[in-house]
Design a protein around this motif. Structure first.
Motif, PDB file in Angstrom:
ATOM      1  N   LYS A   1      -9.390  -3.222   6.600  1.00  0.00           N
ATOM      2  CA  LYS A   1      -8.432  -4.663   6.635  1.00  0.00           C
ATOM      3  C   LYS A   1      -7.613  -4.693   5.430  1.00  0.00           C
ATOM      4  O   LYS A   1      -6.208  -5.160   5.939  1.00  0.00           O
ATOM      5  CB  LYS A   1      -9.181  -5.845   7.023  1.00  0.00           C
ATOM      6  CG  LYS A   1      -9.998  -5.736   8.660  1.00  0.00           C
ATOM      7  CD  LYS A   1      -9.269  -5.824   9.510  1.00  0.00           C
ATOM      8  CE  LYS A   1      -9.850  -6.012  10.862  1.00  0.00           C
ATOM      9  NZ  LYS A   1      -8.850  -5.925  11.894  1.00  0.00           N
ATOM     10  N   GLU A   2      -8.160  -5.020   4.364  1.00  0.00           N
ATOM     11  CA  GLU A   2      -7.355  -5.232   3.228  1.00  0.00           C
ATOM     12  C   GLU A   2      -6.152  -4.130   3.031  1.00  0.00           C
ATOM     13  O   GLU A   2      -5.132  -4.328   2.555  1.00  0.00           O
ATOM     14  CB  GLU A   2      -8.352  -5.245   1.886  1.00  0.00           C
ATOM     15  CG  GLU A   2      -9.011  -6.597   1.664  1.00  0.00           C
ATOM     16  CD  GLU A   2      -9.709  -6.549   0.099  1.00  0.00           C
ATOM     17  OE1 GLU A   2     -10.033  -5.582  -0.415  1.00  0.00           O
ATOM     18  OE2 GLU A   2      -9.993  -8.050  -0.014  1.00  0.00           O
ATOM     19  N   MET A   3      -6.647  -2.892   3.067  1.00  0.00           N
ATOM     20  CA  MET A   3      -5.765  -1.645   3.021  1.00  0.00           C
ATOM     21  C   MET A   3      -4.484  -1.914   3.860  1.00  0.00           C
ATOM     22  O   MET A   3      -3.437  -1.442   3.700  1.00  0.00           O
ATOM     23  CB  MET A   3      -6.625  -0.440   3.096  1.00  0.00           C
ATOM     24  CG  MET A   3      -5.526   0.787   2.717  1.00  0.00           C
ATOM     25  SD  MET A   3      -6.425   2.491   3.136  1.00  0.00           S
ATOM     26  CE  MET A   3      -6.572   2.272   4.878  1.00  0.00           C
ATOM     27  N   GLU A   4      -4.910  -2.309   5.304  1.00  0.00           N
ATOM     28  CA  GLU A   4      -3.774  -2.365   6.111  1.00  0.00           C
ATOM     29  C   GLU A   4      -2.951  -3.521   5.849  1.00  0.00           C
ATOM     30  O   GLU A   4      -1.707  -3.275   5.964  1.00  0.00           O
ATOM     31  CB  GLU A   4      -4.556  -2.529   7.514  1.00  0.00           C
ATOM     32  CG  GLU A   4      -5.256  -1.454   8.108  1.00  0.00           C
ATOM     33  CD  GLU A   4      -6.046  -1.762   9.460  1.00  0.00           C
ATOM     34  OE1 GLU A   4      -6.044  -2.961   9.653  1.00  0.00           O
ATOM     35  OE2 GLU A   4      -6.217  -0.713  10.093  1.00  0.00           O
ATOM     36  N   PHE A   5      -3.542  -4.633   5.219  1.00  0.00           N
ATOM     37  CA  PHE A   5      -2.545  -5.587   4.723  1.00  0.00           C
ATOM     38  C   PHE A   5      -1.677  -5.221   3.798  1.00  0.00           C
ATOM     39  O   PHE A   5      -0.463  -5.400   3.743  1.00  0.00           O
ATOM     40  CB  PHE A   5      -3.522  -6.673   4.376  1.00  0.00           C
ATOM     41  CG  PHE A   5      -2.857  -7.991   3.661  1.00  0.00           C
ATOM     42  CD1 PHE A   5      -2.337  -8.815   4.315  1.00  0.00           C
ATOM     43  CD2 PHE A   5      -2.731  -7.964   2.141  1.00  0.00           C
ATOM     44  CE1 PHE A   5      -1.445  -9.765   3.846  1.00  0.00           C
ATOM     45  CE2 PHE A   5      -2.039  -9.238   1.643  1.00  0.00           C
ATOM     46  CZ  PHE A   5      -1.139 -10.108   2.311  1.00  0.00           C
ATOM     47  N   TYR A   6      -2.266  -4.642   2.571  1.00  0.00           N
ATOM     48  CA  TYR A   6      -1.658  -4.350   1.553  1.00  0.00           C
ATOM     49  C   TYR A   6      -0.351  -3.104   1.787  1.00  0.00           C
ATOM     50  O   TYR A   6       0.702  -2.936   1.532  1.00  0.00           O
ATOM     51  CB  TYR A   6      -2.306  -3.827   0.352  1.00  0.00           C
ATOM     52  CG  TYR A   6      -3.110  -4.864  -0.332  1.00  0.00           C
ATOM     53  CD1 TYR A   6      -2.373  -5.664  -1.125  1.00  0.00           C
ATOM     54  CD2 TYR A   6      -4.581  -5.093  -0.239  1.00  0.00           C
ATOM     55  CE1 TYR A   6      -2.811  -6.993  -1.675  1.00  0.00           C
ATOM     56  CE2 TYR A   6      -5.044  -5.988  -0.947  1.00  0.00           C
ATOM     57  CZ  TYR A   6      -4.244  -6.920  -1.770  1.00  0.00           C
ATOM     58  OH  TYR A   6      -5.032  -7.883  -2.407  1.00  0.00           O
ATOM     59  N   TYR A   7      -0.705  -2.227   2.964  1.00  0.00           N
ATOM     60  CA  TYR A   7       0.098  -1.251   3.346  1.00  0.00           C
ATOM     61  C   TYR A   7       1.466  -1.963   4.062  1.00  0.00           C
ATOM     62  O   TYR A   7       2.504  -1.581   3.746  1.00  0.00           O
ATOM     63  CB  TYR A   7      -0.464  -0.354   4.431  1.00  0.00           C
ATOM     64  CG  TYR A   7       0.244   0.388   5.258  1.00  0.00           C
ATOM     65  CD1 TYR A   7       0.855   1.719   4.884  1.00  0.00           C
ATOM     66  CD2 TYR A   7       0.680  -0.085   6.610  1.00  0.00           C
ATOM     67  CE1 TYR A   7       2.050   2.087   5.723  1.00  0.00           C
ATOM     68  CE2 TYR A   7       1.667   0.833   7.505  1.00  0.00           C
ATOM     69  CZ  TYR A   7       2.295   1.782   6.790  1.00  0.00           C
ATOM     70  OH  TYR A   7       2.996   2.484   7.548  1.00  0.00           O
ATOM     71  N   GLY A   8       0.944  -3.094   4.874  1.00  0.00           N
ATOM     72  CA  GLY A   8       2.280  -3.926   5.676  1.00  0.00           C
ATOM     73  C   GLY A   8       3.232  -4.599   4.634  1.00  0.00           C
ATOM     74  O   GLY A   8       4.191  -4.479   4.656  1.00  0.00           O
ATOM     75  N   GLU A   9       2.330  -5.066   3.444  1.00  0.00           N
ATOM     76  CA  GLU A   9       3.068  -5.758   2.479  1.00  0.00           C
ATOM     77  C   GLU A   9       4.229  -4.517   1.712  1.00  0.00           C
ATOM     78  O   GLU A   9       5.157  -4.728   1.463  1.00  0.00           O
ATOM     79  CB  GLU A   9       2.184  -6.527   1.365  1.00  0.00           C
ATOM     80  CG  GLU A   9       1.663  -7.409   2.060  1.00  0.00           C
ATOM     81  CD  GLU A   9       2.362  -8.751   2.546  1.00  0.00           C
ATOM     82  OE1 GLU A   9       3.471  -9.010   1.658  1.00  0.00           O
ATOM     83  OE2 GLU A   9       2.486  -8.856   3.569  1.00  0.00           O
ATOM     84  N   LEU A  10       3.553  -3.468   1.238  1.00  0.00           N
ATOM     85  CA  LEU A  10       4.191  -2.385   0.719  1.00  0.00           C
ATOM     86  C   LEU A  10       5.218  -1.746   1.550  1.00  0.00           C
ATOM     87  O   LEU A  10       6.465  -1.475   1.130  1.00  0.00           O
ATOM     88  CB  LEU A  10       3.175  -1.265   0.299  1.00  0.00           C
ATOM     89  CG  LEU A  10       3.711  -0.061  -0.439  1.00  0.00           C
ATOM     90  CD1 LEU A  10       4.591  -0.549  -1.611  1.00  0.00           C
ATOM     91  CD2 LEU A  10       2.779   0.766  -0.978  1.00  0.00           C
ATOM     92  N   ASN A  11       4.875  -1.815   2.820  1.00  0.00           N
ATOM     93  CA  ASN A  11       6.087  -1.245   3.813  1.00  0.00           C
ATOM     94  C   ASN A  11       7.157  -2.116   3.796  1.00  0.00           C
ATOM     95  O   ASN A  11       8.476  -1.897   3.903  1.00  0.00           O
ATOM     96  CB  ASN A  11       5.440  -1.097   5.060  1.00  0.00           C
ATOM     97  CG  ASN A  11       6.368  -0.308   6.229  1.00  0.00           C
ATOM     98  OD1 ASN A  11       6.695   0.924   5.698  1.00  0.00           O
ATOM     99  ND2 ASN A  11       6.533  -1.028   7.177  1.00  0.00           N
ATOM    100  N   LYS A  12       6.973  -3.733   3.691  1.00  0.00           N
ATOM    101  CA  LYS A  12       8.167  -4.550   3.767  1.00  0.00           C
ATOM    102  C   LYS A  12       8.886  -4.474   2.591  1.00  0.00           C
ATOM    103  O   LYS A  12      10.195  -4.601   2.555  1.00  0.00           O
ATOM    104  CB  LYS A  12       7.426  -5.953   3.900  1.00  0.00           C
ATOM    105  CG  LYS A  12       6.767  -6.246   4.969  1.00  0.00           C
ATOM    106  CD  LYS A  12       6.206  -7.848   5.024  1.00  0.00           C
ATOM    107  CE  LYS A  12       5.405  -8.085   6.308  1.00  0.00           C
ATOM    108  NZ  LYS A  12       4.936  -9.473   6.430  1.00  0.00           N
ATOM    109  N   LYS A  13       8.084  -4.270   1.460  1.00  0.00           N
ATOM    110  CA  LYS A  13       9.131  -3.937   0.230  1.00  0.00           C
ATOM    111  C   LYS A  13       9.637  -2.625   0.066  1.00  0.00           C
ATOM    112  O   LYS A  13      11.121  -2.710  -0.246  1.00  0.00           O
ATOM    113  CB  LYS A  13       7.997  -4.011  -1.213  1.00  0.00           C
ATOM    114  CG  LYS A  13       7.366  -5.169  -1.377  1.00  0.00           C
ATOM    115  CD  LYS A  13       6.328  -5.201  -2.432  1.00  0.00           C
ATOM    116  CE  LYS A  13       5.699  -6.492  -2.874  1.00  0.00           C
ATOM    117  NZ  LYS A  13       4.638  -6.467  -3.735  1.00  0.00           N
TER     118      LYS A  13
END
Length: 326
Positions: A64-76
């Motif tokens: 879950k944490e990895m998916e969250f950070y992936y989403g944030e990184l993808n936005k950046k």
């Protein structure tokens, strides 16, 4: 508490205590152990079906944490790509238009960064999140590729700007003598009456009427190409090579204020008006050549004239009168 069993012995006519065989004990114990294992297995299966183990809970939380950070990184990454796209649009539609250069081909900007093999090391590890890692890697690589192309483009724009600055400085953009009152133009470019032969002949420059000793100025940056002195023709003359195919000629001078091969700037004094050579009155004969072809200098007097002043100069230069020299 274990039950004690007795049996009747007919021989002795007495009740005797029943002795437990070791094999029976072992069998009973094995049965109990087997039953326990079955019960434990059943309970374990039930637990795993309806409950997560601590390790599974931890892994689930990490996913879950990895998916969250992936989403944030993808936005950046997407945000960075948007900024870069905006820079590319300004590059192609503003900077290159102003500098007279063609936009960069879209296929070059959007060029690929490699195929499946580029991320083979990630796939070979068979990570559970390998697809997410590859997706982010692909986006980052595309941005890196576009950034690299834009970096090269910016270097080219700097070079083009420097060339344009040199080109603008090389264009003969001012009048060669002070002519604030706009009364110095005596004869323009084109067919005019020759002052000696009194017939219509091509006049290859503009004559500026001025008193002897009036300062003459370089009309653009350049290098003194020729300093000549004759008793006929142009008389005392200077030719400046401005680069980019531009040459300017200043004829019938009284004296020089520069030397051969000297670098000069636009507006720098190079000599003085005279009456030398084939000349009927003190004046400056001024010519502009572009790639070896004589052109009308009046079209270049745009740096020091307002639109109304320029219109007046055009009218004065168009009068078909008599020139003051060759």
């Amino acid at each position: 508490m274990a039950k004690i069993r007795y049996y009747y012995d007919t021989e002795s006519s007495q009740y005797k205590r029943e002795r437990v065989k070791t094999s029976d004990v072992i069998i009973n114990l094995l049965g109990i152990a087997a039953l326990g294992m079955v019960i434990g297995l059943v309970l374990t299966l039930c637990y795993t079906m309806f409950f997560e183990s601590p390790r599974e809970l931890k892994l689930h939380h990490e996913v879950k944490e990895m998916e969250f950070y992936y989403g944030e990184l993808n936005k950046k990454v997407e945000s960075l790509n948007g900024v870069l796209t905006s820079i590319e649009q300004r590059d192609d539609n503003i900077y290159r238009v102003v500098l007279g250069s063609n936009p960069i081909d879209k296929n070059i900007r959007e060029g690929g960064t490699g195929g499946y093999d580029r991320y083979a090391d990630i796939w070979e590890k068979k990570l559970g999140s390998g697809d997410l890692i590859v997706k982010v890697s692909e986006k980052v690589d595309r941005v890196r590729r576009k950034l690299y192309v834009e970096s090269l483009s910016q270097d080219e724009l700097v070079s083009l700007t420097e060339q344009k600055e040199k080109l603008f400085a090389a264009i003969p953009a001012i009048q060669p003598i002070a002519n604030k009152q706009l009364i110095a133009i005596a004869s323009g470019f084109g067919f005019r009456i020759h002052p000696i032969y009194k017939v219509m002949r091509m006049h290859t420059g503009i004559d500026f009427s001025a008193t002897v000793g009036t300062p003459v100025y370089a009309t653009a940056d350049g290098q003194i190409n020729t300093i000549d002195e004759k008793f006929d023709g142009y008389g005392k003359m200077i030719i400046i090579d401005h680069g980019f195919g531009y040459l300017t000629r200043y004829a019938h001078l009284q004296d020089f204020d520069v030397h051969q091969n000297q670098q000069v700037k636009r507006g720098q004094r190079i000599g003085f008006v005279g009456n030398t050579g084939l000349s009927t009155a003190p004046h400056l004969h001024y010519e502009v050549l572009l790639n070896g072809e004589l052109i009308d200098p009046v079209h270049y007097f745009f740096n020091d004239l307002s639109p109304l002043e320029y219109e007046k100069v055009l009218q004065l230069a168009s009068v078909q009168n008599q020139s003051l020299g060759n």
